[in-house]
Write an enzyme that holds these catalytic residues in place. Structure first.
Site, PDB file in Angstrom:
ATOM      1  N   TYR A  88       8.123   6.411 -15.224  1.00  0.00           N
ATOM      2  CA  TYR A  88       6.887   7.196 -15.284  1.00  0.00           C
ATOM      3  C   TYR A  88       6.747   7.663 -16.729  1.00  0.00           C
ATOM      4  O   TYR A  88       7.573   8.455 -17.203  1.00  0.00           O
ATOM      5  CB  TYR A  88       6.967   8.423 -14.362  1.00  0.00           C
TER       6      TYR A  88
ATOM      7  N   LYS B 192       3.230   8.937  -1.975  1.00  0.00           N
ATOM      8  CA  LYS B 192       3.369   9.602  -0.679  1.00  0.00           C
ATOM      9  C   LYS B 192       2.508   9.014   0.447  1.00  0.00           C
ATOM     10  O   LYS B 192       2.757   9.285   1.618  1.00  0.00           O
ATOM     11  CB  LYS B 192       3.025  11.098  -0.820  1.00  0.00           C
TER      12      LYS B 192
ATOM     13  N   HIS C 217      16.663   2.008  -4.798  1.00  0.00           N
ATOM     14  CA  HIS C 217      16.677   2.687  -6.090  1.00  0.00           C
ATOM     15  C   HIS C 217      17.370   4.041  -5.995  1.00  0.00           C
ATOM     16  O   HIS C 217      17.058   4.845  -5.129  1.00  0.00           O
ATOM     17  CB  HIS C 217      15.244   2.885  -6.594  1.00  0.00           C
TER      18      HIS C 217
ATOM     19  N   TYR D  97      10.760  13.608  -3.791  1.00  0.00           N
ATOM     20  CA  TYR D  97      10.499  12.189  -4.031  1.00  0.00           C
ATOM     21  C   TYR D  97      11.124  11.325  -2.941  1.00  0.00           C
ATOM     22  O   TYR D  97      10.488  10.389  -2.438  1.00  0.00           O
ATOM     23  CB  TYR D  97      11.028  11.786  -5.415  1.00  0.00           C
TER      24      TYR D  97
ATOM     25  N   PRO E 251      -1.704   8.453  -6.158  1.00  0.00           N
ATOM     26  CA  PRO E 251      -0.482   7.683  -5.895  1.00  0.00           C
ATOM     27  C   PRO E 251       0.730   8.088  -6.753  1.00  0.00           C
ATOM     28  O   PRO E 251       1.816   7.551  -6.556  1.00  0.00           O
ATOM     29  CB  PRO E 251      -0.895   6.234  -6.193  1.00  0.00           C
TER      30      PRO E 251
HETATM   31  P1  RFL Z   1      -4.861   2.148   5.881  1.00  0.00           P
HETATM   32  O1  RFL Z   1      -3.691   1.430   5.316  1.00  0.00           O
HETATM   33  O2  RFL Z   1      -6.059   2.321   5.028  1.00  0.00           O
HETATM   34  O3  RFL Z   1      -5.223   1.433   7.247  1.00  0.00           O
HETATM   35  C1  RFL Z   1      -6.430   1.686   7.920  1.00  0.00           C
HETATM   36  C2  RFL Z   1      -6.817   0.428   8.680  1.00  0.00           C
HETATM   37  O4  RFL Z   1      -7.992   0.685   9.421  1.00  0.00           O
HETATM   38  C3  RFL Z   1      -8.887  -0.395   9.258  1.00  0.00           C
HETATM   39  N1  RFL Z   1     -10.239   0.134   9.524  1.00  0.00           N
HETATM   40  C4  RFL Z   1     -10.909  -0.091  10.664  1.00  0.00           C
HETATM   41  N2  RFL Z   1     -10.599  -0.784  11.781  1.00  0.00           N
HETATM   42  C5  RFL Z   1     -11.519  -0.838  12.775  1.00  0.00           C
HETATM   43  N3  RFL Z   1     -12.730  -0.230  12.708  1.00  0.00           N
HETATM   44  C6  RFL Z   1     -13.082   0.497  11.609  1.00  0.00           C
HETATM   45  N4  RFL Z   1     -14.279   1.102  11.551  1.00  0.00           N
HETATM   46  C7  RFL Z   1     -12.152   0.584  10.538  1.00  0.00           C
HETATM   47  N5  RFL Z   1     -12.162   1.197   9.320  1.00  0.00           N
HETATM   48  C8  RFL Z   1     -11.005   0.911   8.732  1.00  0.00           C
HETATM   49  C9  RFL Z   1      -8.648  -0.863   7.840  1.00  0.00           C
HETATM   50  O5  RFL Z   1      -9.070  -2.213   7.634  1.00  0.00           O
HETATM   51  C10 RFL Z   1      -7.135  -0.717   7.736  1.00  0.00           C
HETATM   52  O6  RFL Z   1      -6.456  -1.892   8.137  1.00  0.00           O
HETATM   53  O7  RFL Z   1      -4.445   3.629   6.357  1.00  0.00           O
HETATM   54  P2  RFL Z   1      -3.038   4.204   6.905  1.00  0.00           P
HETATM   55  O8  RFL Z   1      -2.488   3.371   7.998  1.00  0.00           O
HETATM   56  O9  RFL Z   1      -3.280   5.644   7.116  1.00  0.00           O
HETATM   57  O10 RFL Z   1      -2.018   4.007   5.666  1.00  0.00           O
HETATM   58  C11 RFL Z   1      -2.198   4.703   4.456  1.00  0.00           C
HETATM   59  C12 RFL Z   1      -1.657   3.880   3.277  1.00  0.00           C
HETATM   60  O11 RFL Z   1      -2.233   2.582   3.318  1.00  0.00           O
HETATM   61  C13 RFL Z   1      -1.943   4.546   1.921  1.00  0.00           C
HETATM   62  O12 RFL Z   1      -1.742   5.934   2.020  1.00  0.00           O
HETATM   63  C14 RFL Z   1      -1.044   3.985   0.797  1.00  0.00           C
HETATM   64  O13 RFL Z   1      -1.357   2.663   0.487  1.00  0.00           O
HETATM   65  C15 RFL Z   1      -1.153   4.858  -0.462  1.00  0.00           C
HETATM   66  N6  RFL Z   1      -0.340   4.367  -1.585  1.00  0.00           N
HETATM   67  C16 RFL Z   1       1.037   4.571  -1.631  1.00  0.00           C
HETATM   68  N7  RFL Z   1       1.673   5.147  -0.590  1.00  0.00           N
HETATM   69  C17 RFL Z   1       3.045   5.272  -0.605  1.00  0.00           C
HETATM   70  O14 RFL Z   1       3.603   5.814   0.343  1.00  0.00           O
HETATM   71  N8  RFL Z   1       3.827   4.788  -1.644  1.00  0.00           N
HETATM   72  C18 RFL Z   1       3.253   4.190  -2.714  1.00  0.00           C
HETATM   73  O15 RFL Z   1       3.977   3.715  -3.607  1.00  0.00           O
HETATM   74  C19 RFL Z   1       1.817   4.104  -2.766  1.00  0.00           C
HETATM   75  N9  RFL Z   1       1.210   3.498  -3.799  1.00  0.00           N
HETATM   76  C20 RFL Z   1      -0.947   3.690  -2.651  1.00  0.00           C
HETATM   77  C21 RFL Z   1      -0.134   3.275  -3.756  1.00  0.00           C
HETATM   78  C22 RFL Z   1      -2.313   3.396  -2.636  1.00  0.00           C
HETATM   79  C23 RFL Z   1      -2.867   2.740  -3.723  1.00  0.00           C
HETATM   80  N10 RFL Z   1      -4.249   2.453  -3.665  1.00  0.00           N
HETATM   81  C24 RFL Z   1      -4.727   1.120  -3.723  1.00  0.00           C
HETATM   82  C25 RFL Z   1      -5.167   3.481  -3.230  1.00  0.00           C
HETATM   83  C26 RFL Z   1      -0.691   2.637  -4.843  1.00  0.00           C
HETATM   84  C27 RFL Z   1      -2.065   2.397  -4.852  1.00  0.00           C
HETATM   85  C28 RFL Z   1      -2.645   1.758  -6.082  1.00  0.00           C
HETATM   86  C1  PHB Z   2       4.142   1.099  -6.508  1.00  0.00           C
HETATM   87  O1  PHB Z   2       5.232   0.480  -6.567  1.00  0.00           O
HETATM   88  O2  PHB Z   2       3.063   0.536  -6.294  1.00  0.00           O
HETATM   89  C2  PHB Z   2       4.159   2.565  -6.766  1.00  0.00           C
HETATM   90  C3  PHB Z   2       5.372   3.217  -6.916  1.00  0.00           C
HETATM   91  C4  PHB Z   2       5.388   4.573  -7.190  1.00  0.00           C
HETATM   92  C5  PHB Z   2       4.193   5.251  -7.297  1.00  0.00           C
HETATM   93  C6  PHB Z   2       2.985   4.614  -7.107  1.00  0.00           C
HETATM   94  C7  PHB Z   2       2.960   3.244  -6.848  1.00  0.00           C
HETATM   95  O3  PHB Z   2       4.224   6.579  -7.601  1.00  0.00           O
END
Ligand code: RFL
Ligand code: PHB
Length: 388
Positions: free
Chosen positions: A199, A293, A72, A381, A289
Site C-alpha cells: 500500500y 472488506k 500472506h 485487516y 476497497p
Molecule cells: P455482488 O457480488 O454484487 O452480487 C450481487 C449479485 O446480484 C446480481 N443481481 C441481480 N440478480 C437478479 N435480479 C436483479 N435485479 C439483480 N441485481 C443484481 C448481480 O448480477 C450479482 O451477481 O454482491 P455481494 O454478494 O454482496 O458481494 C459483495 C462483493 O462482491 C463486493 O463487496 C466486493 O467485490 C468488494 N471488493 C473487495 N472485497 C473484499 O472483501 N476484498 C477485496 O480485496 C475487495 N476488493 C472489491 C475489491 C470491489 C472492487 N470493485 C470492482 C468495486 C476491489 C474492487 C476494485
Molecule cells: C485485490 O487484490 O484486488 C485487493 C486487495 C486488497 C485491497 C483491495 C483490493 O485492499
C-alpha cells in the site's frame, strides 16, 4: 414454484447463503440476472480474511482454494521512499488469503449445482411482493413470466439490485460518504511487485500492488473522481505505477488483460431487514476497497443470516431473525471505520492542504513504529470475529 428461502443474486452473499442453508437441509432457489459465464468471469475482490478462509474450507468449498491460494503473513506500507512491513502473523497470530472472488464464485456455483441446488441464471425483471405477509418473487425466465412463493427472502443482489429499493419509503435510514477520488485498476500478466501487498502513499497519489498468482499482478492507482479510462492508456498506467513504487521494488510490466475504474463510496442502510426480506452484503453496505472488506462482510452477513434462518425453520424461533440486522451492523460499522481510516490515511484528498499531508505521514509513521497501532491494524485487516 415454492421454496423455503428465495435468494436474489448469485454473488458471494447469495451463493454462500444458499450453500449454508443447504447444509442445514433448508431449500433455496437463487435468481441471478446475469449468465453463469458472466458472474464467473467478473473480476473483483481478491483478499479473504482468516475466518472466511476457514468458512470456505470447513463447509467443503475450499479444496481448490487450499491448492491455489496464496497465504500472506502481512502487508507493506510504502512512504517516504521506503517499505515498512506489518507482520500480522507475529502481531495477532493470523494472516490473510489471496484468492480471486471469481474463483470463490466458481467453487460455490459448482458445489451448489453438484448438490442439486437451483440457480436460475438470466432471470430478469425480479420483483418482490407482500414482504410482511406471504412473500413472492416474480421474474422472467426462459421467456416465461414466473412466480416463486417463499417463507423468507435473501436480498443478496448487490448495491444496484432491486431488493433495497423495494422497501417502502421512510423505513430505511441511509448513511453515506463519497470520496473525491477513485481507482484505476489493472490485471497484468506479469509477476507481482513483491510476495505481499504494498500500500503506497505517494505525492502523485495512492497506489496498491497486489496479485492473483505469482504470474498475475493486480495493480491499482488513485485517480480523479470524474476520471475516464480513456485518460489512462497503458503507458501512463505503468509510468505512474513505477513512480508511486518510489524505487522500493522493481515492477515488471506485462500484458494488461483487464482495466477498470471504480468510485470510492461508503454506504450503510439501517435496518438490514423489512418484514421477511433480509438484505445481505453490498445490497446493505459498501465501502472503499482500501480495507478489502466487501466480500468478507458479505460472507459474514450470511453466516449470521443462515444461523437465524436455520433457527426459524428448525425450532420456530424468530428471535435471531429479529436481531439479524443489529448483530450484523455492529460488525459492519467496525469494517466501515477501518475502510474509511485506511482510505483517509493513504489517499491524497484534493481538499486537503500541506498540514494534512504531514498528518498522514505522521499517522503512517506511527502505525509502522508502534506495536499497539500495528496490532490494531492487523486485527482489523485479518478480520474481526463474526458474532452469532
Ligand atoms: P455482488 O457480488 O454484487 O452480487 C450481487 C449479485 O446480484 C446480481 N443481481 C441481480 N440478480 C437478479 N435480479 C436483479 N435485479 C439483480 N441485481 C443484481 C448481480 O448480477 C450479482 O451477481 O454482491 P455481494 O454478494 O454482496 O458481494 C459483495 C462483493 O462482491 C463486493 O463487496 C466486493 O467485490 C468488494 N471488493 C473487495 N472485497 C473484499 O472483501 N476484498 C477485496 O480485496 C475487495 N476488493 C472489491 C475489491 C470491489 C472492487 N470493485 C470492482 C468495486 C476491489 C474492487 C476494485
Ligand atoms: C485485490 O487484490 O484486488 C485487493 C486487495 C486488497 C485491497 C483491495 C483490493 O485492499
Amino acid at each position: 414454484m415454492r421454496t423455503q428461502v428465495g435468494i436474489i443474486g448469485a454473488g458471494p452473499a447469495g451463493l454462500m447463503l444458499s450453500h449454508l442453508l443447504h447444509l442445514e437441509g433448508i431449500e433455496t432457489v437463487i435468481l441471478e440476472n446475469r449468465s453463469r459465464a458472466y458472474i464467473e468471469g467478473r473480476i473483483r475482490a481478491g483478499l479473504i480474511e482468516h475466518w472466511a478462509r476457514d468458512l470456505l474450507v470447513d463447509t467443503g468449498v475450499g479444496e481448490r482454494l487450499k491448492r491455489e491460494s496464496l497465504f500472506h503473513h502481512g502487508i507493506h506500507f510504502c512512504f517516504d521512499g521506503a517499505l515498512h512491513h506489518i507482520d500480522f502473523q507475529k502481531l495477532v497470530g493470523k494472516g490473510v488469503t489471496v484468492y480471486g472472488q471469481q474463483e470463490v464464485i466458481k467453487d460455490l456455483v459448482a458445489r451448489r449445482l453438484a448438490d442439486g441446488g437451483q440457480i436460475l441464471f438470466e432471470a430478469s425483471d425480479a420483483a418482490v411482493h407482500d414482504l410482511k405477509g406471504s412473500p413472492r418473487i416474480t421474474f422472467n425466465h426462459g421467456g416465461k413470466a414466473q412466480e416463486l412463493a417463499c417463507d423468507l427472502i435473501g436480498g443478496c443482489d448487490g448495491f444496484h439490485g432491486i431488493c433495497r429499493p423495494s422497501i417502502p419509503d421512510g423505513v430505511l435510514t441511509f448513511y453515506d460518504r463519497e470520496y473525491p477520488f477513485g481507482w484505476v485498476g489493472i490485471l497484468s500478466e506479469s509477476p507481482p511487485a513483491d510476495d505481499e501487498l504494498i500500500y503506497s502513499y505517494h505525492d502523485r497519489g495512492f497506489a496498491l500492488y497486489t496479485m492473483r498468482s505469482p504470474s498475475l499482478a493486480r495493480l491499482y492507482l488513485q485517480c480523479d473522481y470524474h476520471d475516464d479510462l480513456a485518460n489512462w492508456p497503458d503507458r501512463r498506467i505503468w509510468d505512474e505505477l513505477h513512480a508511486r513504487l518510489a524505487g522500493t521494488r522493481k515492477l515488471q510490466e506485462g500484458k494488461i488483460v483487464d482495466k477498470l475504474l471504480t468510485a470510492m463510496h461508503s454506504f450503510v442502510v439501517e435496518p438490514m431487514q423489512y418484514g421477511r426480506l433480509f438484505l445481505a452484503g453490498d445490497s446493505a453496505h459498501i465501502q472503499p476497497p482500501t480495507g478489502a472488506k466487501g466480500m468478507n462482510l458479505a460472507l459474514a452477513d450470511v453466516v449470521v443470516l443462515a444461523r437465524a434462518m436455520t433457527a426459524y425453520f428448525k425450532s420456530g424461533r424468530s428471535d435471531l431473525l429479529e436481531r439479524y440486522s443489529q448483530t450484523c451492523l455492529r460488525r459492519v460499522w467496525k469494517a466501515q471505520r477501518f475502510s474509511w481510516w485506511m482510505t483517509q490515511m493513504l489517499h491524497l484528498n484534493p481538499d486537503d492542504n500541506a498540514f494534512d499531508r504531514k498528518r498522514q505521514l505522521g499517522e503512517l509513521s506511527y502505525v509502522v513504529s508502534s506495536e499497539a497501532a500495528a496490532t490494531s491494524l492487523a486485527e482489523n485487516y485479518v478480520g474481526l470475529p463474526v458474532e452469532s
